[in-house]
Design an enzyme around this catalytic site. Structure first.
Site, PDB file in Angstrom:
ATOM      1  N   ASP A   1       0.856  -1.173   0.000  1.00 21.47           N
ATOM      2  CA  ASP A   1       0.000   0.000   0.000  1.00 21.47           C
ATOM      3  C   ASP A   1       0.897   1.228   0.000  1.00 21.47           C
ATOM      4  OD1 ASP A   1      -1.730   2.079   0.401  1.00 21.47           O
ATOM      5  OD2 ASP A   1      -2.647   1.287   2.225  1.00 21.47           O
TER       6      ASP A   1
ATOM      7  N   TYR B   1     -10.746  13.539  -7.259  1.00 17.91           N
ATOM      8  CA  TYR B   1      -9.861  13.093  -8.333  1.00 17.91           C
ATOM      9  C   TYR B   1      -9.244  14.291  -9.049  1.00 17.91           C
ATOM     10  CZ  TYR B   1      -8.374  10.266 -12.365  1.00 17.91           C
ATOM     11  OH  TYR B   1      -7.651   9.631 -13.344  1.00 17.91           O
TER      12      TYR B   1
ATOM     13  N   LYS C   1      -5.246  14.977  -9.163  1.00 13.25           N
ATOM     14  CA  LYS C   1      -4.488  14.995 -10.417  1.00 13.25           C
ATOM     15  C   LYS C   1      -3.903  16.379 -10.698  1.00 13.25           C
ATOM     16  CE  LYS C   1      -4.851  10.683 -11.639  1.00 13.25           C
ATOM     17  NZ  LYS C   1      -3.666   9.792 -11.620  1.00 13.25           N
TER      18      LYS C   1
END
Length: 241
Positions: free
Chosen positions: A47, A138, A142
């Site tokens: 992880d 998201y 990003k």
């Protein structure tokens, strides 16, 4: 090339592994679960949102490869919800899965890359600079990836380390056939096209390129949405002029 690929179990990661392996590279994949890809030299599980696991995975990959030439952070998590319905868990999963993974694996790999020169090629997204509905976590993650690419590129350029990113459009082929009309090339993006861009940015042909976020999006980022929302403009694009 000796490549550490984080996020090897997703479709883009699989295509990247196959591309480098086909060119004679050795690729160690790191994912939350086994990737099961024959193109990988080794298939590690970790992880990489956890600092200790990220460091240990990069160290083990470097030992298996005898060093690192290229790091490809390709992991990502995309919760879908408007901001007022986005839970804490969804927000932090997006930030950790995309941005923390990039930073933590880069931090672990950079001392080795500085010793011998090398490249980092992150997988970003057009959602880092183009808004789409219901992707607050998201999009923020990003966008952070893109900013970190520029920062690392500046800080490590004199050490011989180049840092770039590829920003794909929608990858999925027939699964997303209804989205094809929104792309100037008339289709969505293939994973192997993303992999080809990663290989280019990692290789000697891109030796003077650093700090770049390269869209691999079929022209999506240059097109006004009006060109596809209005039937008359869409007809011009689809016609023969």
């Amino acid at each position: 090339m000796r490549v550490v690929l984080v996020g090897a179990s997703n479709p883009i990661g699989a295509a990247i592994a196959e591309r480098f392996a086909a060119g004679g590279g050795s690729v160690v994949g790191v994912s939350l679960e086994p990737a099961g890809n024959a193109a990988l030299t080794a298939d590690l599980t970790a992880d990489c949102t956890d600092p200790e696991q990220a460091q240990a995975a990069v160290d083990e990959a470097a030992q298996l490869l005898g060093g690192i030439d290229v790091l490809v952070p390709a992991a990502g998590v995309m919760p879908v919800a408007p901001a007022h319905r986005t839970t804490d868990e969804q927000w932090y999963r997006a930030i950790s899965g995309c941005l923390d993974t990039f930073f933590l694996t880069a931090r672990a790999a950079l001392p080795r890359l500085v010793d011998g020169g090398g490249a980092i090629v992150a997988i970003s997204s057009v959602n880092g600079f183009l808004a789409a509905p219901w992707l607050p976590g998201y999009a923020a993650a990003k966008g952070g990836v893109d900013g970190l690419v520029r920062q690392l590129a500046l800080d490590y350029a004199r050490s011989g380390v180049r840092v770039n990113a590829v920003a794909p459009g929608l990858v999925g082929g027939e699964k997303y056939a209804d989205a094809a009309a929104g792309y100037p090339i008339g289709r969505t993006i293939r994973a192997d096209e993303v992999a080809a861009a990663v290989e280019f940015l990692a290789g000697p042909a891109a030796s003077a390129i650093t700090g770049v976020v390269l869209p691999v999006d079929g022209g999506l980022s240059i097109a006004s949405p009006a060109a596809f929302a209005r039937a008359d403009l869409r007809a011009r694009l689809e016609g023969d002029g």
